[in-house]
Design a protein around this motif. Structure first.
Motif, PDB file in Angstrom:
ATOM      1  N   GLY A 106      14.936 -71.529 -11.165  1.00 61.06           N
ATOM      2  CA  GLY A 106      16.221 -71.004 -11.422  1.00 61.06           C
ATOM      3  C   GLY A 106      16.655 -69.723 -10.725  1.00 61.06           C
ATOM      4  N   TYR A 107      17.717 -69.296 -11.041  1.00 63.13           N
ATOM      5  CA  TYR A 107      18.363 -68.100 -10.204  1.00 63.13           C
ATOM      6  C   TYR A 107      18.274 -67.031 -11.344  1.00 63.13           C
ATOM      7  CZ  TYR A 107      21.709 -65.051  -7.668  1.00 63.13           C
ATOM      8  OH  TYR A 107      22.316 -64.076  -7.355  1.00 63.13           O
ATOM      9  N   VAL A 108      17.660 -65.936 -10.951  1.00 65.49           N
ATOM     10  CA  VAL A 108      17.476 -64.878 -11.926  1.00 65.49           C
ATOM     11  C   VAL A 108      18.173 -63.493 -11.367  1.00 65.49           C
ATOM     12  CG1 VAL A 108      15.879 -63.528 -13.063  1.00 65.49           C
ATOM     13  CG2 VAL A 108      15.233 -66.053 -12.700  1.00 65.49           C
ATOM     14  N   MET A 109      18.927 -62.904 -12.072  1.00 62.22           N
ATOM     15  CA  MET A 109      19.539 -61.589 -11.916  1.00 62.22           C
ATOM     16  C   MET A 109      19.466 -60.802 -13.118  1.00 62.22           C
ATOM     17  SD  MET A 109      23.366 -62.329  -9.929  1.00 62.22           S
ATOM     18  CE  MET A 109      23.551 -60.638 -10.279  1.00 62.22           C
ATOM     19  N   SER A 110      19.573 -59.556 -13.033  1.00 62.07           N
ATOM     20  CA  SER A 110      19.426 -58.595 -14.389  1.00 62.07           C
ATOM     21  C   SER A 110      20.645 -58.896 -15.260  1.00 62.07           C
ATOM     22  CB  SER A 110      19.898 -57.155 -13.923  1.00 62.07           C
ATOM     23  OG  SER A 110      20.957 -56.794 -13.300  1.00 62.07           O
ATOM     24  N   VAL A 111      21.544 -59.772 -14.706  1.00 63.21           N
ATOM     25  CA  VAL A 111      22.969 -59.949 -15.652  1.00 63.21           C
ATOM     26  C   VAL A 111      22.772 -61.432 -16.026  1.00 63.21           C
ATOM     27  CG1 VAL A 111      25.373 -60.080 -15.721  1.00 63.21           C
ATOM     28  CG2 VAL A 111      23.988 -58.127 -14.563  1.00 63.21           C
ATOM     29  N   VAL A 112      22.539 -62.366 -15.288  1.00 64.95           N
ATOM     30  CA  VAL A 112      22.787 -63.831 -15.567  1.00 64.95           C
ATOM     31  C   VAL A 112      21.694 -64.658 -14.852  1.00 64.95           C
ATOM     32  CG1 VAL A 112      24.346 -64.039 -13.525  1.00 64.95           C
ATOM     33  CG2 VAL A 112      24.593 -65.590 -15.382  1.00 64.95           C
ATOM     34  N   ASN A 113      21.135 -65.322 -15.614  1.00 66.65           N
ATOM     35  CA  ASN A 113      20.273 -66.640 -15.020  1.00 66.65           C
ATOM     36  C   ASN A 113      21.128 -67.811 -14.999  1.00 66.65           C
ATOM     37  OD1 ASN A 113      18.082 -64.850 -15.033  1.00 66.65           O
ATOM     38  ND2 ASN A 113      17.469 -65.343 -17.192  1.00 66.65           N
ATOM     39  N   ILE A 114      21.280 -68.457 -13.763  1.00 62.98           N
ATOM     40  CA  ILE A 114      22.001 -69.676 -13.669  1.00 62.98           C
ATOM     41  C   ILE A 114      20.834 -70.769 -13.309  1.00 62.98           C
ATOM     42  CG2 ILE A 114      23.745 -70.760 -12.214  1.00 62.98           C
ATOM     43  CD1 ILE A 114      25.177 -68.397 -12.075  1.00 62.98           C
ATOM     44  N   TYR A 115      20.607 -71.443 -14.257  1.00 59.11           N
ATOM     45  CA  TYR A 115      19.798 -72.512 -14.001  1.00 59.11           C
ATOM     46  C   TYR A 115      20.275 -73.969 -13.422  1.00 59.11           C
ATOM     47  CZ  TYR A 115      16.575 -69.297 -16.677  1.00 59.11           C
ATOM     48  OH  TYR A 115      15.924 -68.329 -16.969  1.00 59.11           O
ATOM     49  N   VAL A 116      19.644 -74.716 -12.578  1.00 58.18           N
ATOM     50  CA  VAL A 116      20.000 -76.117 -12.386  1.00 58.18           C
ATOM     51  C   VAL A 116      18.735 -76.866 -12.369  1.00 58.18           C
ATOM     52  CG1 VAL A 116      20.977 -77.685 -10.766  1.00 58.18           C
ATOM     53  CG2 VAL A 116      21.792 -75.243 -11.031  1.00 58.18           C
ATOM     54  N   SER A 171      22.047 -87.942  -6.851  1.00 57.91           N
ATOM     55  CA  SER A 171      21.534 -86.642  -6.396  1.00 57.91           C
ATOM     56  C   SER A 171      22.225 -85.602  -7.795  1.00 57.91           C
ATOM     57  CB  SER A 171      21.884 -86.017  -5.429  1.00 57.91           C
ATOM     58  OG  SER A 171      20.928 -86.546  -4.363  1.00 57.91           O
ATOM     59  N   ALA A 172      22.670 -86.430  -8.788  1.00 57.08           N
ATOM     60  CA  ALA A 172      23.358 -85.696 -10.071  1.00 57.08           C
ATOM     61  C   ALA A 172      22.231 -84.784 -10.701  1.00 57.08           C
ATOM     62  CB  ALA A 172      23.782 -86.931 -10.909  1.00 57.08           C
ATOM     63  N   ARG A 173      22.722 -83.853 -11.005  1.00 55.12           N
ATOM     64  CA  ARG A 173      21.865 -82.823 -11.594  1.00 55.12           C
ATOM     65  C   ARG A 173      22.269 -82.337 -12.934  1.00 55.12           C
ATOM     66  NH1 ARG A 173      21.131 -78.733  -7.033  1.00 55.12           N
ATOM     67  NH2 ARG A 173      22.317 -77.417  -8.200  1.00 55.12           N
ATOM     68  N   LEU A 174      21.364 -82.077 -13.872  1.00 53.34           N
ATOM     69  CA  LEU A 174      21.341 -81.385 -15.109  1.00 53.34           C
ATOM     70  C   LEU A 174      20.795 -80.073 -14.851  1.00 53.34           C
ATOM     71  CD1 LEU A 174      20.135 -83.974 -17.513  1.00 53.34           C
ATOM     72  CD2 LEU A 174      22.445 -83.602 -17.079  1.00 53.34           C
ATOM     73  N   GLY A 175      21.661 -79.206 -15.749  1.00 56.72           N
ATOM     74  CA  GLY A 175      21.292 -77.394 -15.527  1.00 56.72           C
ATOM     75  C   GLY A 175      22.139 -76.947 -16.797  1.00 56.72           C
ATOM     76  N   SER A 176      22.091 -75.365 -16.577  1.00 57.08           N
ATOM     77  CA  SER A 176      22.728 -74.711 -17.635  1.00 57.08           C
ATOM     78  C   SER A 176      22.753 -73.327 -17.069  1.00 57.08           C
ATOM     79  CB  SER A 176      21.814 -74.536 -18.885  1.00 57.08           C
ATOM     80  OG  SER A 176      20.384 -73.827 -18.572  1.00 57.08           O
ATOM     81  N   LEU A 177      23.870 -72.634 -17.608  1.00 54.43           N
ATOM     82  CA  LEU A 177      24.543 -71.363 -17.136  1.00 54.43           C
ATOM     83  C   LEU A 177      24.238 -70.349 -18.539  1.00 54.43           C
ATOM     84  CD1 LEU A 177      28.044 -71.698 -15.534  1.00 54.43           C
ATOM     85  CD2 LEU A 177      25.736 -72.108 -14.440  1.00 54.43           C
ATOM     86  N   SER A 178      23.350 -69.415 -18.363  1.00 47.85           N
ATOM     87  CA  SER A 178      23.192 -68.568 -19.461  1.00 47.85           C
ATOM     88  C   SER A 178      23.135 -67.067 -19.104  1.00 47.85           C
ATOM     89  CB  SER A 178      21.668 -69.096 -20.236  1.00 47.85           C
ATOM     90  OG  SER A 178      20.735 -68.814 -19.445  1.00 47.85           O
ATOM     91  N   GLU A 179      22.711 -66.217 -20.162  1.00 48.57           N
ATOM     92  CA  GLU A 179      22.637 -64.880 -20.023  1.00 48.57           C
ATOM     93  C   GLU A 179      23.349 -63.988 -19.428  1.00 48.57           C
ATOM     94  OE1 GLU A 179      18.700 -63.803 -18.832  1.00 48.57           O
ATOM     95  OE2 GLU A 179      17.811 -65.736 -20.042  1.00 48.57           O
ATOM     96  N   PHE A 180      24.794 -64.307 -19.796  1.00 44.25           N
ATOM     97  CA  PHE A 180      25.736 -63.335 -19.187  1.00 44.25           C
ATOM     98  C   PHE A 180      25.825 -62.169 -20.146  1.00 44.25           C
ATOM     99  CE2 PHE A 180      27.269 -67.848 -17.829  1.00 44.25           C
ATOM    100  CZ  PHE A 180      27.627 -67.361 -16.669  1.00 44.25           C
ATOM    101  N   THR A 181      26.181 -61.084 -19.642  1.00 41.66           N
ATOM    102  CA  THR A 181      26.233 -59.699 -20.210  1.00 41.66           C
ATOM    103  C   THR A 181      26.957 -59.856 -21.476  1.00 41.66           C
ATOM    104  OG1 THR A 181      25.443 -58.768 -17.999  1.00 41.66           O
ATOM    105  CG2 THR A 181      26.546 -57.150 -20.044  1.00 41.66           C
TER     106      THR A 181
END
Length: 439
Positions: free
Chosen positions: A2-12, A25-35
């Motif tokens: 995943g992609y990790v910041m202090s504000v948001v983790n954007i996982y694919v 190449s279809a992907r499943l993922g999630s957007l989470s941890e918005f401030t």
């Protein structure tokens, strides 16, 4: 992964190594941890709810709740808000509170991807926004000041995306040069801003249909702290996006996506057709917007294409009436759409919809689409909606928008399920069979 910041983790998330999902190449993922709303988790492929002036077209807050009570991200184009940024700044709490939609996350791109952007207005250090009040020239510093006033949950870096399949090599190179320059300025100003320093910023990949230039754009943007990538420069928004050629796009997309970080989301704006959208998903694009259902509602159409693997659309046997597209004229009199050159008007492709202004529906007591559970289909008939649209009653576009948005949200649920169950290819086949039958 995943992609990790202090504000948001954007996982694919990707399938297990060696396993292929739907032979693509279809992907499943999630957007989470918005401030602002940290508990919200949004799954990809994701549909952004398109707004104009921070409101979904034709739908009040209560009507939107009747369409969907789920978590969504509202796409709020700056071009529809720029005239109001001073008021939002004076309000002090950001566009979410100002617009009365604080329960939704929001994302601010520059242009309205549902409306054609006039071509050819190039400045050395700025871009053009076409607002109700006319053309506004915006440089990166002014742009970031507007973003600070709006305080979005996520935003797009300013770019030069004015390219199509017919753009010259010089124009394509200029678009990349300007986009990279603008992104660097935005990243620097974001880092210095107390308001925006922790807000995710999506950078843009431009370069038209030139693979070499797109790869150069990726290379020159790699040093920036990007939360994701927006694939721009394939069209000029509005109906130009509905007429994309997959044969022209496919090799460019394949090379471009292959060079992007696997753990960051990829965004594609514009009212692309459902067929093209599924192909983009199969290539690994994660996020889209709801401009297509709005565009269809604006021209009096109701979506009837199969939005799941369940077949039940054989009743759609109507002929396809043609409709000329409107020409966008810029305030200075210049034709703003390359699709209407030499006075010729394009014909709108209605294969995914039924046209409710057609007299064919005068006495049709069926719902817009058999089996649909939206408010419109449960309460009203085609004949009633036909009546509303032919007399230009305000309730007409409201009901069409409720149906179309409901239909498209369910389409994305089906896409997610199809990827998960290795059925994306089957969903594509179902849609293609429907399109072939209507043609």
């Amino acid at each position: 992964m995943g992609y990790v910041m202090s504000v948001v983790n954007i996982y694919v998330q990707h399938p297990e190594e060696g396993k292929v999902v739907a032979k693509s190449s279809a992907r499943l993922g999630s957007l989470s941890e918005f401030t602002r709303i940290p508990e919200v988790v949004l799954e990809t492929p994701l549909l952004l709810l398109h707004t104009r002036g921070a409101a979904v077209p034709h739908l009040s807050h209560d009507l939107l709740q009747m369409v969907s009570t789920g978590n969504h991200i509202l796409q709020m184009p700056l071009v529809t808000l720029v005239d109001h940024t001073k008021n939002v700044k004076a309000f002090g709490k950001g566009i979410a509170d100002f617009s009365g939609s604080k329960e939704y996350l929001n994302y601010v791109p520059i242009q309205d991807s549902g409306t054609a952007t006039p071509e050819g207005y190039h400045e050395k250090n700025s871009i053009s926004l076409w607002t109700r009040g006319g053309r506004k020239v915006v440089d990166p510093q002014t742009y970031m000041t507007c973003i600070e006033a709006l305080k979005p949950d996520m935003f797009q870096a300013i770019l030069d995306g004015d390219t199509t399949s017919s753009s010259s090599v010089k124009r394509v190179k200029r678009s990349v040069d300007d986009t990279v320059k603008f992104a660097g300025i935005c990243a620097d100003l974001k880092e210095k801003s107390e308001i925006l320093k922790d807000t995710p910023m999506l950078v843009c990949i431009t370069g038209g249909y030139n693979i070499k230039e797109r790869l150069r754009c990726i290379t020159e943007l790699k040093g920036l702290d990007a939360a994701g990538y927006v694939l721009e420069g394939f069209h000029t928004n509005g109906e130009s996006a509905t007429n994309l050629s997959w044969d022209d796009m496919e090799p460019v997309l394949t090379e471009t996506l292959g060079q992007l970080p696997a753990n960051l989301p990829r965004v594609f704006h514009g009212p692309v057709t459902p067929t093209i959208l599924l192909k983009l998903v199969s290539k690994g694009v994660d996020i889209f917007d709801a401009t297509f259902p709005w565009l269809v509602a604006e021209r009096g159409g109701a979506l009837v294409f199969p939005n799941s693997l369940t077949k039940g659309n054989a009743y759609v046997t109507e002929t396809l009436p043609s409709l000329k597209s409107s020409t966008l004229i810029a305030p200075d009199g210049k034709d703003g759409s390359s699709e209407n050159e030499n006075g010729k008007e394009k014909i709108v492709d209605r294969v995914y919809e039924i046209y409710l202004k057609d007299r064919l529906y005068f006495n049709d007591t069926r719902p817009l689409m058999e089996g649909c559970s939206c408010y419109c289909c449960r309460k009203y008939s085609r004949s009633y909606v036909h009546h509303l649209t032919t007399i230009s009653e305000l309730q007409g576009p409201i009901l069409l928008m409720m149906h179309n948005l409901h239909h498209y949200i369910n389409f994305f649920r089906s896409i997610h399920l199809a990827i998960k169950e290795d059925q994306l290819e089957a969903l594509q086949s179902t849609l293609e069979e429907f399109v072939t039958s209507r043609r």
